[in-house]
Design an enzyme around this catalytic site. Structure first.
Site, PDB file in Angstrom:
ATOM      1  N   SER A   6       0.841  -1.200   0.000  1.00  0.00           N
ATOM      2  CA  SER A   6       0.000   0.000   0.000  1.00  0.00           C
ATOM      3  C   SER A   6       0.875   1.248   0.000  1.00  0.00           C
ATOM      4  O   SER A   6       1.625   1.511   0.943  1.00  0.00           O
ATOM      5  CB  SER A   6      -0.892   0.005   1.243  1.00  0.00           C
ATOM      6  OG  SER A   6      -1.541   1.250   1.342  1.00  0.00           O
ATOM      7  N   HIS A  31      -1.321  -1.270  -4.264  1.00  0.00           N
ATOM      8  CA  HIS A  31      -2.564  -0.828  -3.625  1.00  0.00           C
ATOM      9  C   HIS A  31      -2.545   0.700  -3.493  1.00  0.00           C
ATOM     10  O   HIS A  31      -1.628   1.270  -2.901  1.00  0.00           O
ATOM     11  CB  HIS A  31      -2.685  -1.507  -2.264  1.00  0.00           C
ATOM     12  CG  HIS A  31      -4.010  -1.315  -1.612  1.00  0.00           C
ATOM     13  ND1 HIS A  31      -5.147  -2.011  -1.988  1.00  0.00           N
ATOM     14  CD2 HIS A  31      -4.399  -0.493  -0.596  1.00  0.00           C
ATOM     15  CE1 HIS A  31      -6.166  -1.641  -1.226  1.00  0.00           C
ATOM     16  NE2 HIS A  31      -5.745  -0.713  -0.381  1.00  0.00           N
ATOM     17  N   ASP A  33      -4.721   3.859  -2.230  1.00  0.00           N
ATOM     18  CA  ASP A  33      -5.845   4.226  -1.362  1.00  0.00           C
ATOM     19  C   ASP A  33      -6.360   5.627  -1.671  1.00  0.00           C
ATOM     20  O   ASP A  33      -5.638   6.608  -1.503  1.00  0.00           O
ATOM     21  CB  ASP A  33      -5.389   4.212   0.099  1.00  0.00           C
ATOM     22  CG  ASP A  33      -5.213   2.800   0.630  1.00  0.00           C
ATOM     23  OD1 ASP A  33      -6.177   2.022   0.546  1.00  0.00           O
ATOM     24  OD2 ASP A  33      -4.118   2.498   1.137  1.00  0.00           O
ATOM     25  N   MET A  35      -8.869   8.479  -0.500  1.00  0.00           N
ATOM     26  CA  MET A  35      -9.681   8.913   0.652  1.00  0.00           C
ATOM     27  C   MET A  35     -10.186  10.324   0.390  1.00  0.00           C
ATOM     28  O   MET A  35      -9.432  11.170  -0.095  1.00  0.00           O
ATOM     29  CB  MET A  35      -8.825   8.927   1.916  1.00  0.00           C
ATOM     30  CG  MET A  35      -8.194   7.599   2.242  1.00  0.00           C
ATOM     31  SD  MET A  35      -7.201   7.748   3.733  1.00  0.00           S
ATOM     32  CE  MET A  35      -6.576   6.082   3.879  1.00  0.00           C
ATOM     33  N   HIS A  64      -8.442   1.423  -4.264  1.00  0.00           N
ATOM     34  CA  HIS A  64      -9.402   1.225  -3.177  1.00  0.00           C
ATOM     35  C   HIS A  64     -10.075   2.571  -2.915  1.00  0.00           C
ATOM     36  O   HIS A  64      -9.461   3.483  -2.371  1.00  0.00           O
ATOM     37  CB  HIS A  64      -8.605   0.725  -1.951  1.00  0.00           C
ATOM     38  CG  HIS A  64      -9.390   0.622  -0.689  1.00  0.00           C
ATOM     39  ND1 HIS A  64      -8.807   0.443   0.542  1.00  0.00           N
ATOM     40  CD2 HIS A  64     -10.733   0.665  -0.450  1.00  0.00           C
ATOM     41  CE1 HIS A  64      -9.725   0.387   1.478  1.00  0.00           C
ATOM     42  NE2 HIS A  64     -10.907   0.526   0.907  1.00  0.00           N
ATOM     43  N   MET A  66     -12.144   4.823  -1.006  1.00  0.00           N
ATOM     44  CA  MET A  66     -12.792   5.121   0.286  1.00  0.00           C
ATOM     45  C   MET A  66     -13.448   6.487   0.162  1.00  0.00           C
ATOM     46  O   MET A  66     -12.996   7.480   0.738  1.00  0.00           O
ATOM     47  CB  MET A  66     -11.730   5.118   1.402  1.00  0.00           C
ATOM     48  CG  MET A  66     -11.274   3.732   1.780  1.00  0.00           C
ATOM     49  SD  MET A  66      -9.763   3.762   2.766  1.00  0.00           S
ATOM     50  CE  MET A  66      -8.561   3.855   1.466  1.00  0.00           C
ATOM     51  N   MET A 135     -11.898  -5.281   4.966  1.00  0.00           N
ATOM     52  CA  MET A 135     -11.109  -4.358   5.794  1.00  0.00           C
ATOM     53  C   MET A 135     -10.860  -5.013   7.150  1.00  0.00           C
ATOM     54  O   MET A 135     -11.795  -5.454   7.818  1.00  0.00           O
ATOM     55  CB  MET A 135     -11.852  -3.035   6.020  1.00  0.00           C
ATOM     56  CG  MET A 135     -11.983  -2.152   4.800  1.00  0.00           C
ATOM     57  SD  MET A 135     -10.446  -1.836   3.914  1.00  0.00           S
ATOM     58  CE  MET A 135      -9.426  -1.056   5.183  1.00  0.00           C
ATOM     59  N   ASP A 173      -7.110  -6.012   4.027  1.00  0.00           N
ATOM     60  CA  ASP A 173      -6.419  -4.714   4.073  1.00  0.00           C
ATOM     61  C   ASP A 173      -6.476  -4.131   5.474  1.00  0.00           C
ATOM     62  O   ASP A 173      -7.561  -3.843   5.981  1.00  0.00           O
ATOM     63  CB  ASP A 173      -7.122  -3.779   3.074  1.00  0.00           C
ATOM     64  CG  ASP A 173      -6.477  -2.411   2.967  1.00  0.00           C
ATOM     65  OD1 ASP A 173      -5.373  -2.211   3.511  1.00  0.00           O
ATOM     66  OD2 ASP A 173      -7.094  -1.542   2.312  1.00  0.00           O
TER      67      ASP A 173
HETATM   68  C1  DX5 Z   1      -6.476   1.963   5.419  1.00  0.00           C
HETATM   69  C2  DX5 Z   1      -6.007   1.665   4.021  1.00  0.00           C
HETATM   70  C3  DX5 Z   1      -4.931   0.659   3.951  1.00  0.00           C
HETATM   71  C4  DX5 Z   1      -3.640   1.044   4.622  1.00  0.00           C
HETATM   72  C5  DX5 Z   1      -3.028  -0.224   5.166  1.00  0.00           C
HETATM   73  O1  DX5 Z   1      -7.625   2.720   5.380  1.00  0.00           O
HETATM   74  O2  DX5 Z   1      -7.078   1.196   3.230  1.00  0.00           O
HETATM   75  O3  DX5 Z   1      -4.680   0.233   2.625  1.00  0.00           O
HETATM   76  O4  DX5 Z   1      -2.717   1.673   3.770  1.00  0.00           O
HETATM   77  O5  DX5 Z   1      -1.933   0.124   5.909  1.00  0.00           O
HETATM   78  P1  DX5 Z   1      -1.358  -0.825   7.034  1.00  0.00           P
HETATM   79  O6  DX5 Z   1      -0.877  -2.064   6.347  1.00  0.00           O
HETATM   80  O7  DX5 Z   1      -0.260  -0.009   7.614  1.00  0.00           O
HETATM   81  O8  DX5 Z   1      -2.459  -1.105   8.026  1.00  0.00           O
HETATM   82 ZN    ZN Z   2      -6.659   0.203   1.277  1.00  0.00          ZN
END
Ligand code: DX5
Ligand code: ZN
Length: 219
Positions: A6, A31, A33, A35, A64, A66, A135, A173
């Site tokens: 990630s 990956h 993310d 947000m 991903h 979010m 998750m 994740d």
């Molecule tokens: C959290 C993200 C994850 C995050 C995971 O909301 O969706 O992808 O980057 O990070 P670690 O492995 O540090 O929990």
């Molecule tokens: Zn993620």
């Protein structure tokens, strides 16, 4: 087992360096993310960053989302080079339409479940997804602790998939590290996302190797 580092946990001033580490470590997916500061409290990266990174790597990018109202910009993420896209069940009342849109664009379509959302909500749409992302932390931040009850969700989901003979991968994740990755894989998970366990390690390439070895029960 596939490994999906990630980028959120990488040195954000050097994303190209992070891509190089992913390549050197044999990452199966990257990956990414997204947000929006609304569906989750935090902000991360979006379409222009994805567009730049997608041009610089051969490794498929696993986006991903979010975000609230994921349909609003879904086409733009697909155009920007997302190879895998997952939308949160909790944010998508018209999930079926979004999954269709992702698949029509030639990408792999996934649905994400927050820790407290039971896998049984997928009973009807499981045949329309390529992967389910479970998750194992509440989304929004890297570096949180793994929530153990998600292992039971993975086992139940594995049964649902196998019972129906479906070709659906399970991704997990949040909080995955060398201490729990074997349990995760044993619970039926195919794809492990790891942020801190890779990019906060002294040697991220070695960390990827160790996660893979432990996940595959090789030590
Ligand atoms: C959290 C993200 C994850 C995050 C995971 O909301 O969706 O992808 O980057 O990070 P670690 O492995 O540090 O929990
Ligand atoms: Zn993620």
């Amino acid at each position: 087992m596939k490994l999906a580092p990630s980028l959120l946990a990488s040195d954000l001033s050097d994303l190209m360096g992070a891509l190089d580490l992913c390549k050197a470590g044999g990452a199966d997916l990257i990956h990414f993310d997204v947000m929006d500061g609304h569906f989750v409290p935090n902000l991360s990266f979006g379409i222009p960053v994805l567009e730049c990174l997608a041009k610089r790597t051969e490794i498929p990018i696993d986006v991903h989302l979010m975000v609230s109202n994921p349909g609003r910009l879904l086409g733009d993420y697909l155009d920007a080079g997302a190879n895998w896209v997952s939308v949160h069940w909790e944010a998508a009342p018209h999930l079926d339409r979004l999954l269709d849109q992702i698949r029509s664009a030639g990408a792999r379509a996934g649905v994400v479940l927050n820790p407290a959302t039971p896998v049984e909500v997928l009973v009807d749409c499981l045949g329309s997804v390529d992967f389910v992302l479970l998750m194992s932390v509440n989304p929004g931040f890297g570096g949180q602790s793994f929530i153990p009850y998600v292992l039971d969700k993975a086992r139940r989901l594995r049964k649902m998939i196998d019972h129906r003979g479906l070709d659906v991968e399970i991704e997990i994740d949040g909080g995955v590290d060398k201490s729990n990755i074997r349990q995760v894989v044993d619970a039926g998970v195919d794809i492990c996302v790891a942020g801190s366990a890779i990019f906060r390690a002294a040697d991220p390439v070695a960390a990827m190797g160790e996660l893979r070895r432990r996940g595959l029960n090789k030590d």
